[in-house]
Design a protein around this motif. Structure first.
Motif, short mmCIF file in Angstrom:
data_model
loop_
_atom_site.label_atom_id
_atom_site.label_comp_id
_atom_site.label_asym_id
_atom_site.label_seq_id
_atom_site.Cartn_x
_atom_site.Cartn_y
_atom_site.Cartn_z
N PRO A 182 1.56 65.89 49.69
CA PRO A 182 0.96 67.17 49.15
C PRO A 182 -0.33 66.62 49.23
O PRO A 182 -0.75 68.57 49.44
N VAL A 183 -0.22 67.03 48.16
CA VAL A 183 -1.87 66.96 46.84
C VAL A 183 -3.22 66.36 47.99
O VAL A 183 -4.36 67.23 48.51
N MET A 184 -3.32 65.07 48.88
CA MET A 184 -3.28 64.68 49.71
C MET A 184 -4.26 65.50 50.76
O MET A 184 -4.95 65.38 51.42
N ILE A 185 -3.25 65.71 51.18
CA ILE A 185 -3.07 66.91 52.55
C ILE A 185 -3.82 68.16 52.49
O ILE A 185 -5.03 69.00 53.13
N GLY A 186 -3.31 68.57 51.17
CA GLY A 186 -3.64 69.60 50.15
C GLY A 186 -5.52 69.37 50.82
O GLY A 186 -6.35 70.38 50.99
N LEU A 187 -6.14 67.70 49.58
CA LEU A 187 -7.39 67.96 50.09
C LEU A 187 -8.08 67.93 51.26
O LEU A 187 -9.42 68.24 51.79
N LEU A 188 -7.21 67.18 52.25
CA LEU A 188 -7.65 66.83 53.21
C LEU A 188 -8.33 68.72 53.83
O LEU A 188 -9.20 68.13 55.00
N ILE A 189 -7.76 69.00 54.19
CA ILE A 189 -6.78 70.43 54.46
C ILE A 189 -8.67 71.50 53.81
O ILE A 189 -9.86 71.91 54.52
N ALA A 190 -8.55 72.07 52.08
CA ALA A 190 -9.84 72.14 51.53
C ALA A 190 -10.74 71.02 51.15
O ALA A 190 -12.22 72.15 51.23
N GLY A 191 -11.14 70.12 51.51
CA GLY A 191 -11.89 69.35 51.41
C GLY A 191 -13.59 70.02 52.47
O GLY A 191 -14.81 70.01 51.91
N PRO A 192 -13.02 69.71 53.78
CA PRO A 192 -14.15 69.99 54.38
C PRO A 192 -15.44 71.16 54.49
O PRO A 192 -15.86 72.18 54.54
N LEU A 193 -13.68 72.57 53.91
CA LEU A 193 -14.13 73.81 53.84
C LEU A 193 -14.92 74.15 52.55
O LEU A 193 -15.54 74.89 52.37
N LEU A 194 -15.03 73.23 51.76
CA LEU A 194 -15.34 73.66 50.02
C LEU A 194 -16.26 72.56 49.62
O LEU A 194 -17.02 73.28 48.25
N LEU A 195 -16.11 71.85 49.87
CA LEU A 195 -17.13 70.40 49.26
C LEU A 195 -18.28 70.30 50.36
O LEU A 195 -18.50 69.91 51.64
N PRO A 196 -19.38 70.29 49.54
CA PRO A 196 -20.47 69.53 50.08
C PRO A 196 -21.01 67.97 51.18
O PRO A 196 -20.12 68.12 49.62
N GLU A 197 -21.52 67.95 51.53
CA GLU A 197 -21.34 66.52 51.88
C GLU A 197 -23.36 65.87 51.40
O GLU A 197 -24.26 66.94 51.37
N PHE A 198 -23.14 64.90 51.17
CA PHE A 198 -24.58 64.53 50.52
C PHE A 198 -24.01 62.83 51.05
O PHE A 198 -22.98 62.05 50.68
N ARG A 199 -25.68 62.51 51.85
CA ARG A 199 -25.31 60.99 51.61
C ARG A 199 -26.90 60.38 51.78
O ARG A 199 -28.07 61.57 51.86
N ASP A 200 -27.41 59.24 51.23
CA ASP A 200 -28.78 58.89 51.47
C ASP A 200 -29.66 58.31 52.52
O ASP A 200 -28.67 57.62 52.84
N GLU A 201 -30.11 59.18 52.83
CA GLU A 201 -30.37 58.88 54.23
C GLU A 201 -31.24 57.98 54.42
O GLU A 201 -31.54 57.33 55.43
#
Length: 506
Positions: A182-201
């Motif tokens: 359930p913790v990982m499912i919660g992360l999958l739901i909330a992650g795209p809504l709250l976490l920024p994306e960052f990568r080295d282009e």
């Protein structure tokens, strides 16, 4: 470089950012729990799956091996494909592997599931830490956020046996893995809504040979150290470490030649970077190594059940968490090097208190030692990790966080190997000195090998033979524990010297 967070602000975190910290901190707690939660389930799954001795060893160890072996790869991969994306992939894989582990029907299936869990777990630490680096721009807030992150890891590892004991009281052994789902499912739901994306282009393609070299080197060294702790300096253990060091040398040489290396070796030329990693290694050497023997002391010398032992060691996680959370407040008043130095001395005192233990000691002697050790070492993870993330370029944060985490893993493995070998050798030498002429040969051989063997052998003997055997085994183990504690004192003092000599002016 792609960033979707608010970078035009004054640098202070918003409420959304602090909620995001909670989202990425909770999976870290679960990841750390998975390192230790299985310990109490071993007798239950052994009855169900009937693994061989070798299979049981791999069931326990494969998770940590795969985490340590793939950390650097995952840190670099996150810089290239996106840290949030890697975190989501890892969370999905962790949930799926947890379900597979829970319903494994054979030892082979459980080993495979635990291996996938380790690979998935290796995505969590570098991804979450590098996201913290991107989300929290203010140095004080970032230090506090890292303190929360470290507290989740330390408290998770300490709470694993306790949570496992509670679950096993009401459910079957596979349920210890389902707690993560359930913790990982919660992360999958909330992650795209709250976490920024960052990568080295600007990053190039991942060098496959470098990735393979890093995995082989890490796994070989960790495996060799583990074998040394179990069987001493045998051919297999020494060969594994030698292979790891050789491949690691080739890896470093290749990084120097590549235009876009997997690991930026220039980081090691930064003043204090190597010192921070050295403190990580020495701190974990004592912390991870000694708690293995504290658990043995509680169960095999004091006769506690695994759950009772878990309850008495659970305060270690609380102390680590409190110390990690208090660290940002401490560094506002004193320099980081001073906090690290004082912490190392407090930990050294705690290890010294362990030398005062004997079979009849008050439990509060042990608890005093645990509190001192944990409070003393608690600032290490926060301050060294914050230092590494502060000096690393933003586009290399994933790789830098993986280097920092790998130093913790190697320190823990080194502690278990070195202290394990020291305790085993000391115990055997002390047992040889005891005269036990009336014991059967097989029982005497088993008793002189390990404390576990002595306790098991005593359980099969008449009381008049068992009592002197147990007394001798306990005395031999306490001498071995004293020597391990003194080695930890030396490690803590070495951390003190590194902090004073290499970090005092930074």
């Amino acid at each position: 470089m792609q960033v979707t967070s608010e970078q035009g602000r004054a640098g202070m975190a918003s409420l959304r950012d602090w909620v995001a910290l909670g989202v990425i901190a909770l999976p870290c707690l679960v990841y750390a729990m998975d390192l230790t939660v299985l310990n109490l389930a071993v007798p239950h799954l052994s009855l169900d799956l009937a693994p061989s001795a070798a299979q049981l060893l791999w069931i326990i160890d494969i998770y940590g091996f795969m985490v340590a072996g793939t950390l650097m790869l995952m840190g670099t991969l996150g810089d290239r494909i996106g840290r949030r994306r890697l975190l989501m992939i890892g969370a999905a894989a962790f949930a799926a592997a947890s379900i597979l582990a829970a319903f494994a029907r054979t030892a082979e299936e459980l080993i495979a599931a635990r291996a996938v869990l380790g690979i998935a777990g290796a995505t969590l630490a570098p991804s979450t830490l590098s996201l913290i680096r991107n989300i929290f721009l203010d140095q004080r807030e970032r230090t506090f956020a890292i303190g929360v992150w470290i507290a989740c890891f330390s408290s998770g590892a300490a709470l694993g046996p306790l949570v496992g004991g509670i679950i096993l009281t009401y459910f079957w052994w596979g349920a210890v893995f389902l707690a993560a789902v359930p913790v990982m499912i919660g992360l999958l739901i909330a992650g795209p809504l709250l976490l920024p994306e960052f990568r080295d282009e600007t990053a190039g393609r991942l060098d496959v040979l470098s990735a393979a070299q890093s995995i082989i080197a890490s796994l070989s060294i960790i495996y060799g150290m583990k074998r040394m702790a179990e069987s001493g300096f045998g051919v297999e253990a020494v060969a594994a470490v030698a292979l790891g060091l050789g491949v690691g040398t080739l890896f470093v040489a290749r990084q120097k030649r590549l235009a876009d290396p997997m690991i930026d070796l220039a980081l090691f030329r930064t003043p204090g970077f190597g010192a921070a990693l050295g403190i990580n290694v020495t701190a974990m050497l004592g912390a991870m190594g000694i708690f293995v023997f504290i658990s043995q002391y509680l169960q095999l010398v004091r006769g506690m059940s695994p759950l009772e032992a878990g309850l008495w060691t659970a305060p270690s996680g609380v102390c680590f968490a409190l110390g990690s959370m208090a660290t940002p407040w401490l560094v506002r008043r004193w320099r980081s090097a001073d906090v690290l130095s004082a912490g190392a001395l407090i930990a050294a005192l705690g290890f010294a208190v362990l030398t005062q233990l004997h079979p009849g000691s008050s439990i509060w002697v042990l608890m005093t030692a645990i509190v001192l050790i944990c409070l003393g070492l608690a600032p290490v993870g926060t301050l060294t990790t914050d230092f590494v993330m502060r000096i690393a370029p933003a586009e290399r944060a994933g790789a830098a966080s993986a280097i920092s985490e790998t130093s913790f893993e190697f320190g823990g493995a080194l502690g278990i190997a070195v202290l394990g070998s020291l305790v085993a050798a000391s115990y055997r030498l002390e047992m040889v000195a005891f005269s036990l002429p009336d014991l059967p040969g097989a029982a005497l051989t088993a008793a002189r090998a390990t404390l576990d063997g002595a306790v098991i052998a005593a359980g099969r003997l008449p009381a008049e033979l068992a009592a002197p055997l147990v007394e001798a085994a306990h005395a031999a183990f306490m001498v071995a524990l004293d020597r391990a504690a003194m080695a930890c004192v030396a490690a803590a003092l070495l951390a003190f010297l590194i902090a004073r000599l290499r970090l005092a002016r930074i």
